[in-house]
Design a protein around this motif. Structure first.
Motif, PDB file in Angstrom:
ATOM      1  N   UNK A  21      -7.570 -41.416  -3.830  1.00  0.00           N
ATOM      2  CA  UNK A  21      -6.743 -40.255  -4.201  1.00  0.00           C
ATOM      3  C   UNK A  21      -6.166 -39.487  -3.019  1.00  0.00           C
ATOM      4  N   UNK A  22      -6.884 -39.510  -1.894  1.00  0.00           N
ATOM      5  CA  UNK A  22      -6.490 -38.648  -0.782  1.00  0.00           C
ATOM      6  C   UNK A  22      -5.916 -39.458   0.363  1.00  0.00           C
ATOM      7  N   UNK A  23      -4.778 -39.037   0.911  1.00  0.00           N
ATOM      8  CA  UNK A  23      -4.164 -39.794   2.008  1.00  0.00           C
ATOM      9  C   UNK A  23      -4.955 -39.646   3.310  1.00  0.00           C
ATOM     10  N   UNK A  24      -5.019 -40.716   4.078  1.00  0.00           N
ATOM     11  CA  UNK A  24      -5.670 -40.711   5.381  1.00  0.00           C
ATOM     12  C   UNK A  24      -4.779 -39.927   6.353  1.00  0.00           C
ATOM     13  N   UNK A  25      -5.287 -38.833   6.959  1.00  0.00           N
ATOM     14  CA  UNK A  25      -4.448 -38.049   7.871  1.00  0.00           C
ATOM     15  C   UNK A  25      -3.905 -38.854   9.049  1.00  0.00           C
ATOM     16  N   UNK A  26      -4.603 -39.944   9.396  1.00  0.00           N
ATOM     17  CA  UNK A  26      -4.118 -40.785  10.490  1.00  0.00           C
ATOM     18  C   UNK A  26      -2.865 -41.550  10.092  1.00  0.00           C
ATOM     19  N   UNK A  27      -2.624 -41.671   8.782  1.00  0.00           N
ATOM     20  CA  UNK A  27      -1.453 -42.396   8.278  1.00  0.00           C
ATOM     21  C   UNK A  27      -0.393 -41.424   7.758  1.00  0.00           C
ATOM     22  N   UNK A  28      -0.805 -40.470   6.945  1.00  0.00           N
ATOM     23  CA  UNK A  28       0.099 -39.467   6.386  1.00  0.00           C
ATOM     24  C   UNK A  28      -0.475 -38.084   6.680  1.00  0.00           C
ATOM     25  N   UNK A  29       0.253 -37.282   7.417  1.00  0.00           N
ATOM     26  CA  UNK A  29      -0.231 -35.967   7.811  1.00  0.00           C
ATOM     27  C   UNK A  29      -0.540 -35.084   6.616  1.00  0.00           C
ATOM     28  N   UNK A  30      -1.709 -34.426   6.645  1.00  0.00           N
ATOM     29  CA  UNK A  30      -2.082 -33.488   5.582  1.00  0.00           C
ATOM     30  C   UNK A  30      -3.263 -32.657   6.050  1.00  0.00           C
ATOM     31  N   UNK A  31      -3.551 -31.596   5.304  1.00  0.00           N
ATOM     32  CA  UNK A  31      -4.689 -30.724   5.634  1.00  0.00           C
ATOM     33  C   UNK A  31      -5.708 -30.724   4.513  1.00  0.00           C
ATOM     34  N   UNK A  32      -5.788 -31.847   3.778  1.00  0.00           N
ATOM     35  CA  UNK A  32      -6.719 -31.920   2.654  1.00  0.00           C
ATOM     36  C   UNK A  32      -6.253 -31.057   1.499  1.00  0.00           C
ATOM     37  N   UNK A  33      -7.185 -30.559   0.710  1.00  0.00           N
ATOM     38  CA  UNK A  33      -6.834 -29.709  -0.427  1.00  0.00           C
ATOM     39  C   UNK A  33      -6.139 -28.448   0.083  1.00  0.00           C
ATOM     40  N   UNK A  34      -4.926 -28.211  -0.412  1.00  0.00           N
ATOM     41  CA  UNK A  34      -4.139 -27.097   0.126  1.00  0.00           C
ATOM     42  C   UNK A  34      -4.436 -25.785  -0.587  1.00  0.00           C
ATOM     43  N   UNK A  35      -4.860 -25.870  -1.854  1.00  0.00           N
ATOM     44  CA  UNK A  35      -5.119 -24.654  -2.623  1.00  0.00           C
ATOM     45  C   UNK A  35      -6.548 -24.638  -3.137  1.00  0.00           C
ATOM     46  N   UNK A  36      -7.118 -23.425  -3.200  1.00  0.00           N
ATOM     47  CA  UNK A  36      -8.424 -23.252  -3.812  1.00  0.00           C
ATOM     48  C   UNK A  36      -8.286 -23.391  -5.324  1.00  0.00           C
ATOM     49  N   UNK A  37      -9.351 -23.850  -5.968  1.00  0.00           N
ATOM     50  CA  UNK A  37      -9.383 -23.832  -7.427  1.00  0.00           C
ATOM     51  C   UNK A  37      -9.551 -22.376  -7.873  1.00  0.00           C
ATOM     52  N   UNK A  38      -8.589 -21.814  -8.596  1.00  0.00           N
ATOM     53  CA  UNK A  38      -8.669 -20.394  -8.944  1.00  0.00           C
ATOM     54  C   UNK A  38      -9.801 -20.095  -9.922  1.00  0.00           C
ATOM     55  N   UNK A  39     -10.409 -18.948  -9.765  1.00  0.00           N
ATOM     56  CA  UNK A  39     -11.485 -18.501 -10.653  1.00  0.00           C
ATOM     57  C   UNK A  39     -10.947 -17.365 -11.514  1.00  0.00           C
ATOM     58  N   UNK A  40     -10.958 -17.561 -12.829  1.00  0.00           N
ATOM     59  CA  UNK A  40     -10.369 -16.584 -13.741  1.00  0.00           C
ATOM     60  C   UNK A  40     -11.388 -16.159 -14.806  1.00  0.00           C
ATOM     61  N   UNK A  41     -11.086 -15.080 -15.497  1.00  0.00           N
ATOM     62  CA  UNK A  41     -11.943 -14.609 -16.589  1.00  0.00           C
ATOM     63  C   UNK A  41     -11.969 -15.646 -17.714  1.00  0.00           C
ATOM     64  N   UNK A  42     -13.106 -15.764 -18.385  1.00  0.00           N
ATOM     65  CA  UNK A  42     -13.219 -16.714 -19.502  1.00  0.00           C
ATOM     66  C   UNK A  42     -12.172 -16.457 -20.581  1.00  0.00           C
TER      67      UNK A  42
END
Length: 339
Positions: free
Chosen positions: A219-240
């Motif tokens: 699922x995740x690109x190898x930074x050595x092949x395609x530049x990226x910083x991993x997960x870019x956004x946090x999973x938001x925490x919201x009220x139930x």
């Protein structure tokens, strides 16, 4: 040290920016001495491990210090394995070291890029485990006083992608060593995603490690092949209550309980549901296999990356009423900035 040097090789996004000077620290004493001198002289300083969790927004008008300190000390008690690890050790190599030594507990965090010293700052986590679950202490240099301080895991005030090092100690502390403690009796964590299929009496730490690595590589690109910083956004925490309102509109929305009153929503699902998978701004794009990852698809500039990120934030808020927060550190001319 060198005048005006490119930082392209020192950030996994592969963005072309430079700094005025670069210092590579190989030992903890030289790292500590050099960083304290810079701090006391009031010069802009950026401390980097693997450069895997940053977005360079501008050229840096100061000194970049690359942490390459090495060393792993292992001791055992009757019930636990205890490790003291230098900040410059590679995180995934530490996971592999533990697996080779028969030390279980790190395997869910396999293939996370970066260095050990950066792990406490974000309280890195994946597949049901967070850094805080295996941490015993974090040692840092107080840059103002030169005092070496050790915080217990409780004193680090870890939260979701958060710690004291991101808040009250930001810019004041240089993490030098990290202590870990895991029980000799393995307690597998198999409740997340593909790990559920491993449940059974014959599951091993190596099987968990292999499953995590295969999943991440798919699922995740190898930074050595395609530049990226991993997960870019946090999973938001919201009220139930807000989550239940969204479930009524979007029955397939993905969320996980977060305490009694909140739900953690999968940011990747939100981005994909908004039709943004593969969306591109200049040379930056949303990864077509994992919408949580932004990639340097075609010689992207920092403006491309920031423009794409802002577009995603706007779209998700308009569609779902949720404000996404970025995970990587945004580095401007003299220090951190917001998106």
């Amino acid at each position: 040290m060198t005048d005006s040097i490119s930082l392209k090789a020192h950030n996994t996004f592969g963005l072309e920016h430079s700094c005025r000077a670069l210092f590579i620290a190989k030992t903890t004493p030289e790292l500590s001495t050099f960083c304290q001198q810079l701090y006391l002289s009031n010069q802009p300083m950026l401390i980097l491990g693997g450069g895997s969790n940053i977005v360079l927004c501008d050229d840096f008008a100061g000194t970049v210090v690359v942490v390459e300190t090495k060393g792993i000390e292992l001791r055992t008690t009757e019930s636990d394995y205890c490790l003291a690890v230098e900040a410059g050790e590679d995180w995934h190599e530490l996971v592999c070291y533990c697996l080779d030594k028969g030390i279980a507990g790190f395997e869910n965090l396999a293939l996370i890029p970066g260095k050990v010293g950066a792990a406490p700052i974000q309280n890195i986590g994946a597949y049901g485990i967070e850094f805080k679950d295996i941490c015993e202490w974090v040692e840092y240099l107080d840059l103002a006083s030169g005092e070496r301080i050790r915080l217990s895991v409780e004193q680090c005030e870890f939260g979701y992608r958060d710690s004291a090092f991101k808040r009250q100690l930001s810019g004041k502390a240089l993490i030098t060593r990290v202590g870990f403690k895991v029980p000799k009796v393995w307690l597998p964590r198999l409740d997340y995603g593909p790990l559920k299929a491993l449940k059974g009496p014959n599951v091993t730490p190596k099987a968990v490690f292999d499953c995590i690595c295969a999943t991440r590589m798919e699922k995740l690109p190898d930074p050595a092949v395609v530049g990226n910083a991993g997960s870019f956004f946090k999973n938001p925490i919201i009220e139930n209550e807000q989550f239940q309102t969204l479930v009524a509109r979007y029955p397939n929305i993905v969320g996980y309980p977060h305490g009694r009153r909140h739900t953690k929503v999968a940011a990747g699902w939100l981005i994909e549901a908004a039709g943004l998978k593969g969306f591109q701004v200049g040379g930056a794009a949303v990864h077509d296999k994992q919408a949580l990852v932004l990639i340097n698809k075609d010689n992207a500039s920092s403006d491309d990356v920031l423009g794409l990120a802002r577009h995603i934030v706007d779209c998700i808020f308009k569609e779902f009423g949720i404000t996404l927060e970025h995970e990587p550190r945004m580095i401007a001319t003299t220090g951190e900035r917001s998106l």
